[in-house]
Write an enzyme that holds these catalytic residues in place. Structure first.
Site, PDB file in Angstrom:
ATOM      1  CB  SER A  80      -0.960   0.014   1.193  1.00 45.69           C
ATOM      2  OG  SER A  80      -2.044  -0.870   0.969  1.00 45.69           O
ATOM      3  CE  LYS A 136      -4.187   1.413  -0.845  1.00 41.26           C
ATOM      4  NZ  LYS A 136      -4.555   0.592   0.302  1.00 41.26           N
ATOM      5  CB  SER A 188      -4.543   1.500   3.955  1.00 40.79           C
ATOM      6  OG  SER A 188      -3.618   1.078   2.968  1.00 40.79           O
TER       7      SER A 188
END
Length: 328
Positions: free
Chosen positions: A105, A108, A163
């Site tokens: 993640s 991101k 997230s």
């Protein structure tokens, strides 16, 4: 090793060594990033010693060191790690910073960077699609439903704090129309930033053999996002309440907490440091990952990154060793 500080515009050459796809997490890059001179604002030219030296950037941390300081830390707990002192443009700690690894993640960061770059009005309403909410049961999500209408600002908080993989898809579809086109944009922007060991196929970091980056590339992308005050405010927020219109047309509300243990009190903050935020990431393939922005006791800005740690405890053990031992 300290960055070169030259006058002129810097350009990482498109003639870097070509890396055909992700060849597995054990692959070591054959050489570090090469820096070339150019005599024009567009394109690459062969250089002569009589020409002025012009490089990609005068304020980037550059290092040929694959290993720096690893002999006095528990470096074995992670596959890649780096600490970047932004005031002096110095790489002060390095373990395989050019090695291709799965980002989870931490992907991101680039998704948020592009949303802030290409969406001028963060209050614009975004309708969540069925595709965005079509996530695996064990996926990290904001709990959105198809037809929910949120602002881009709400989605960014859901992306970076909770997230949310659903928020990532919603952002991608709004910016580029579909995930594939957004991934193309991510790759284009990564190249513009000099992130030559990166290739994205999605905006959320779910594992794919063709979705990879490196510690150094994450430094470049994170560094590019930090000057945006909204980005800083988001990553420094401990919790956020989104009030939006649900798919049924009624008012809905969601509270999203920051997953960063330094901000939620679950990890010891290194002595003398102020933590401003960052992005966590965890998958089975990527291990435990963290990109972090902090200031040391001299109020100097630091970016520190750990990729593929073998556990949450060891991730923060190594991160603290990197900061306290090398960034003060």
């Amino acid at each position: 090793m300290k960055c070169t500080n030259k006058i002129g515009c810097f350009l990482l050459a498109g003639c870097f060594l070509f890396f055909a796809g992700c060849r597995g997490e054990s692959e070591q890059l054959a050489s570090s990033y090469q820096v070339y001179r150019t005599t024009a604002s567009i394109g690459i030219s062969a250089f002569s010693e009589s020409e002025d030296k012009k490089y990609f950037s005068s304020d980037l941390c550059v290092s040929d060191d694959i290993s720096l300081g690893t002999d006095v830390t528990n470096s074995q707990v992670a596959q890649g790690a780096g600490t970047f002192h932004l005031s002096s443009n110095t790489v002060v700690y390095a373990k395989d910073i050019y090695k291709k690894l799965y980002p989870a993640s931490t992907t991101k960061i680039m998704t948020a960077y592009l949303a802030l770059k290409y969406c001028s009005d963060l209050n614009v309403p975004v309708t969540v699609s069925a595709n965005a909410v079509d996530q695996a049961p064990d996926s990290s999500v904001c709990g959105l439903r198809a037809g929910d209408v949120l602002t881009m600002r709400d989605l960014l908080y859901g992306l970076m704090l909770q997230s949310g993989n659903d928020a990532a898809i919603a952002i991608a579809e709004y910016i580029s129309g579909d995930v594939a086109s957004f991934a193309d944009l991510m790759n284009e922007e990564a190249r513009l930033l000099g992130a030559t060991q990166t290739h994205f196929v999605n905006p959320n970091g779910l594992p794919d053999p063709e979705h990879y980056t490196s510690v150094y590339d994450l430094y470049l992308m994170f560094r590019a996002a930090l000057p945006n005050q909204t980005f800083l405010e988001i990553i420094n927020t401990k919790s956020y309440t989104a009030v939006y219109t649900g798919a049924d047309g009624k008012a809905a509300e969601a509270v999203w907490a920051n997953t960063n243990p330094y901000l939620n009190g679950r990890a010891r903050i290194p002595e003398g440091f102020t933590i401003y935020g960052g992005k966590t990431g965890t998958t089975g393939e990527a291990g435990y990952c963290l990109v972090l922005y902090s200031h040391n006791q001299e109020d100097e800005p630091i970016i520190s990154i750990v990729l593929k740690a073998d556990g949450r405890y060891n991730l923060y053990l190594l991160m603290n060793e990197m900061l306290e031992g090398f960034a003060n």
